[in-house]
Enzyme design. Sequence first.
Site, PDB file in Angstrom:
ATOM      1  CG  ASP A 123      -0.038  -2.537  -1.402  1.00 13.04           C
ATOM      2  OD1 ASP A 123       1.020  -2.691  -0.871  1.00 13.04           O
ATOM      3  OD2 ASP A 123      -0.536  -2.876  -2.383  1.00 13.04           O
ATOM      4  CE  LYS A 124      -3.231   4.440   5.633  1.00 15.23           C
ATOM      5  NZ  LYS A 124      -2.862   5.974   5.581  1.00 15.23           N
TER       6      LYS A 124
END
Length: 232
Positions: free
Chosen positions: A102-103
């Site tokens: 995930d970012k």
Amino acid sequence: MRLDKKLADALNITRSEAKAAIKQKAVCVNGRVITAADFACSDSDSITLNGQAVNTQTFVYIMMNKPQGVISASDGKGEPTVLDLLPDAMRRKGLFPAGRLDKDTTGFMLITNDGVFAHNLLSPSKHVDKTYLATLDKPVDDRVIADFENGMELNGERLLQASLRPLNTEQTVVEVVLRQGLYHQVKRMFLKHGITVTALRRTAIGQLPLDPALREGDSRYLTAAELQAITA
């Protein structure tokens, strides 16, 4: 092979760009500055660009310590990607992240141009573990641990068994070991029990831990032994 062609092929740059780097005395072969674009070199020669090793092998495997705010994709559609963080000497055609973080998730990101290897790494049938360090807003209990280890049912899907081990007395810092990689899987598994993940870091793939000397945003090539440790 000519030095400018070998450099262009390895870095996915034009021959003109390779010749410019050579002319600027930025390229060394076996420790010696080379300024002739037609210099003949072989696969056994060591080539560096601005002091960084250029890998001229067909397939490459790169360990990155991914920072927050970076997309795990080849094209971030305007946002910075893990490929954007690679130094010039590591860039080449066909590289992609093997799996996603995930970012806002940090840690071990594997980048390669070997599609078969990446498929085997990500396939649940191959059972390559991914280990995470998660910080939680609430403590886990035996019920949560058992749900992870028994194969959680999540949104009607039965997940593979996962390991959950508290690392502090408050039981809010935990180690999670997954054998698959679904979308936002770690966060969704905890959220099922009303627990929010406030920080998430991937610390190992297979039996290979993230190099503790690798600073966030930095990368290095894997050794043959490290590559073996991932799939062992």
